[in-house]
Design an enzyme around this catalytic site. Structure first.
Site, PDB file in Angstrom:
ATOM      1  N   HIS A 123       0.790  -1.228   0.000  1.00  0.00           N
ATOM      2  CA  HIS A 123       0.000   0.000   0.000  1.00  0.00           C
ATOM      3  C   HIS A 123       0.820   1.274   0.000  1.00  0.00           C
ATOM      4  O   HIS A 123       0.314   2.338  -0.343  1.00  0.00           O
ATOM      5  CB  HIS A 123      -1.019  -0.034   1.143  1.00  0.00           C
ATOM      6  N   GLU A 138     -12.257 -10.069  -4.537  1.00  0.00           N
ATOM      7  CA  GLU A 138     -10.802 -10.131  -4.413  1.00  0.00           C
ATOM      8  C   GLU A 138     -10.334 -11.439  -3.791  1.00  0.00           C
ATOM      9  O   GLU A 138      -9.165 -11.603  -3.463  1.00  0.00           O
ATOM     10  CB  GLU A 138     -10.233  -8.902  -3.701  1.00  0.00           C
ATOM     11  N   ASP A 179      -5.449  -8.148  -4.662  1.00  0.00           N
ATOM     12  CA  ASP A 179      -5.656  -9.282  -3.767  1.00  0.00           C
ATOM     13  C   ASP A 179      -6.109 -10.521  -4.530  1.00  0.00           C
ATOM     14  O   ASP A 179      -5.714 -11.634  -4.204  1.00  0.00           O
ATOM     15  CB  ASP A 179      -6.681  -8.925  -2.677  1.00  0.00           C
ATOM     16  N   CYS A 218     -10.779  -2.351  -9.911  1.00  0.00           N
ATOM     17  CA  CYS A 218     -10.118  -1.218  -9.236  1.00  0.00           C
ATOM     18  C   CYS A 218      -8.713  -1.559  -8.755  1.00  0.00           C
ATOM     19  O   CYS A 218      -8.072  -0.745  -8.109  1.00  0.00           O
ATOM     20  CB  CYS A 218     -10.971  -0.719  -8.076  1.00  0.00           C
TER      21      CYS A 218
HETATM   22  C1  PEP Z   1      -7.140  -4.805  -4.508  1.00  0.00           C
HETATM   23  O1  PEP Z   1      -6.926  -5.706  -3.703  1.00  0.00           O
HETATM   24  O2  PEP Z   1      -6.950  -4.913  -5.733  1.00  0.00           O
HETATM   25  C2  PEP Z   1      -7.647  -3.502  -4.047  1.00  0.00           C
HETATM   26  C3  PEP Z   1      -8.091  -2.606  -4.880  1.00  0.00           C
HETATM   27  O3  PEP Z   1      -7.596  -3.230  -2.724  1.00  0.00           O
HETATM   28  P1  PEP Z   1      -6.223  -2.998  -1.933  1.00  0.00           P
HETATM   29  O4  PEP Z   1      -5.114  -2.847  -2.944  1.00  0.00           O
HETATM   30  O5  PEP Z   1      -6.398  -1.773  -1.111  1.00  0.00           O
HETATM   31  O6  PEP Z   1      -6.101  -4.237  -1.119  1.00  0.00           O
HETATM   32 MG    MG Z   2      -7.684  -5.552  -1.694  1.00  0.00          MG
END
Ligand code: PEP
Ligand code: MG
Length: 557
Positions: free
Chosen positions: A188, A430, A454, A501
């Protein structure tokens, strides 16, 4: 000049003075701790995490700098578990009633003084080591509680590694670029740098020893090259590249206000991922067609305590009002895994990515969930709100979450607090389980949003935090693409929307594939909106739809 090849995770070119951020000297809470047992558990958990991190670091250092440097870190590992340190901390927590951070720092100071007073120069030198180790444990304990690093002015910040909670607190107006020696592409910290539009390079081994603080550094967040104290020729070439980039960004601006539609008439909404209200100007500037993912957990990071209903309401309201009639999809709290928050007091887990995270925490702590849902529904009158649940694996989790939404709506009605009846509800796909169950899930909600970061991690059994697995964790793997196709088909069969996303949404080499699948929306960092729109507008699917689908189903890796 020192040139380092890292991995570019947020494109852009930056030039400025180098500034080192050393592990946070956190604000130590000295107030008496209310619950000694809880503080002791927090310490044990942070101690174990520190030992684990030092082990990983030692392995990386062994490969790039040799045995001696690695042995030093392994020595620190032993120190972190030293019985004198552990006993000292326990006594301070239980007998003096100190909080874990204060107990560990005080114990470190006392042990360092003991070492320093010895005659043996070798043992004297251990004073610095023990302090270093205690600072690491305190930084681990702080999680999101650390004080924000004060940046002296516009700088390129270099750190051994940065946690999401440290990153979220950085003053973006003074941050020209980010470099870390460690880090992972889908962690992140890298994702946030992208969202903030800050050029960033991770895995820049040796950056912390590459030059005196303040010397000039050039950073290319695209190709991952970092140049410390560049020679005049390198700098000249860099500045020329920067100028070309600026000119190209300027040309892209002509796409603002245009539709994202293919030559043969298929529309695709291109929305943005944000971490908070401060990212909205970039969404508007890049003409994002909405917010497809607001990572609400960033409101919880970098604080000492839970954000209350009013605090959350203010943030959601700000984003919804600024986006006017464009949809804003806010995902409910997604902490755990690499987003650890000290004040949640979560016990240490062997496999945090497979552990108590995201919706699982919300369902286990209904009060926490309820507060967030109340804030979300109350904010819904200020714009077009969508709410989605992360890390869903089972149908019952969604049913329970929907029941919680209904309960919150009943409460608000009773209290005469206004909310919109048109809030759209979505499930993040995910986990492979959610993708496989998408025919059932589609009957419960208004949209799916595929979190491919994920989804890739769980489908391919590759820890997204582990840079060593890059070769094995390709989101373009046919297994991931087949799941996405399945989710899109199930969504459309039940007349709901299918969004993506995760980071792969911005991969221009996949745009045609996503269009052929019928994806309705891609949500990306603001800077990728216009390049994606350009790609969509240049595509004619009529000639290639069939071949794209065939390719999708074959193993082309
Ligand atoms: C993902 O897992 O692709 C997602 C958009 O959420 P994060 O990256 O915050 O886990
Ligand atoms: Mg995620």
């Amino acid at each position: 000049m020192i040139s380092i090849q890292g991995v570019g995770v947020s494109p852009g070119l930056a030039c400025g003075p180098l500034y080192f951020l050393h592990p946070a000297e956190n604000v130590i809470r000295r107030a008496a701790a209310a619950d000694s047992d809880a503080e002791w558990e927090r310490f044990l958990s942070a101690q174990a995490r520190t030992v684990e991190q030092l082990g990983i670091l030692a392995e990386q250092v062994r490969q790039r700098s040799g045995e001696e440097a690695a042995a030093l870190l392994e020595g620190h590992q032993l120190l972190a578990e030293d019985p004198d340190l552990t006993d000292g901390v326990e006594a301070r927590i239980r007998e003096q009633g100190l909080g874990a951070e204060a107990a560990v720092m005080d114990t470190g100071t006392a042990l360092a003084e003991e070492f320093a007073s010895l005659d043996d120069p070798y043992l004297q030198a251990r004073a610095a080591d023990v302090k270093d180790v205690c600072r690491r444990i305190a930084a681990c304990l702080a999680g999101g509680d650390g004080a924000a690093a004060e940046l002296p002015g516009p700088v390129i910040l270099a750190a051994e590694d940065l946690s999401p909670s440290e990153t979220v607190q950085l003053d973006k107006t003074r941050l020209l670029g980010l470099i870390t020696a460690g880090g992972s592409v889908n962690g992140h910290t890298a994702i946030m740098a992208g969202t903030m539009g800050i050029p960033a390079v991770i895995g820049a081994a040796g950056i912390m020893d590459a030059g005196p603080e303040g010397c000039e550094v050039l950073l290319d967040g695209g190709d991952g090259v970092v140049c410390v104290a560049p020679d005049p020729e390198t700098k000249k070439a860099f500045l020329e590249k920067q100028e070309r980039q600026l000119a190209q960004d300027e040309r892209m601006k002509s796409l603002r206000g245009q539709k994202s539609v293919t030559r043969d008439g298929q529309s695709l909404r291109i929305c943005c991922n944000i971490g908070g209200p401060e990212d909205v100007p970039a969404v508007l500037e890049n003409d994002g067609e909405g917010v497809g993912l607001f990572r609400s957990e960033f409101l919880y990071l970098g604080r000492n305590d839970y954000p209350d209903e009013e605090t959350q309401l203010a943030a959601y309201r700000q984003v919804l009002s600024a986006m006017k009639d464009r949809e804003v999809i806010i995902r409910t709290l997604d902490i755990g895994a690499d987003k650890q928050i000290g004040y949640f007091g979560l016990p240490r887990e062997e496999n945090p990515a497979l552990g108590n995270r995201a919706l699982r925490i919300c369902l286990a702590r209904p009060e926490l969930f309820r507060t967030q849902l109340r804030a979300l529904y109350r904010a819904s009158v200020y714009g077009r709100l969508g709410v989605m649940f992360p890390m869903v694996a089972s149908v019952w989790e969604v049913r329970e979450s929907l029941a919680m939404c209904e309960q919150v709506k009943r409460e608000l009605r009773k209290e005469n607090l206004p909310f919109s009846e048109n809030v759209q509800i979505g499930v993040m796909v995910e986990t492979p389980a959610a993708a496989i169950m998408s025919d059932r899930l589609a009957q419960l909600v208004d949209f799916f949003s595929c979190g491919t970061n994920d989804l890739t991690q769980y489908t391919l059994a590759c820890d997204r935090q582990n840079r060593e697995l890059k070769r094995f964790s390709d989101p373009r793997h046919p297994a991931v693409l087949r799941l996405l196709k399945m989710v899109a088909d199930n969504a459309h069969r039940h007349n709901i929307r299918m969004h993506i996303c995760g980071e792969m949404a911005a991969d221009l080499s996949l745009t045609e594939t996503f269009l052929a699948m019928g994806v309705d929306e891609l949500s990306v960092s603001p800077r990728f909106v216009l390049p994606l729109r350009q790609k969509v507008r240049a595509t004619d699917l009529s000639s290639c739809r069939q071949s794209l689908m065939e390719e999708l189903m074959t193993d082309r890796l």
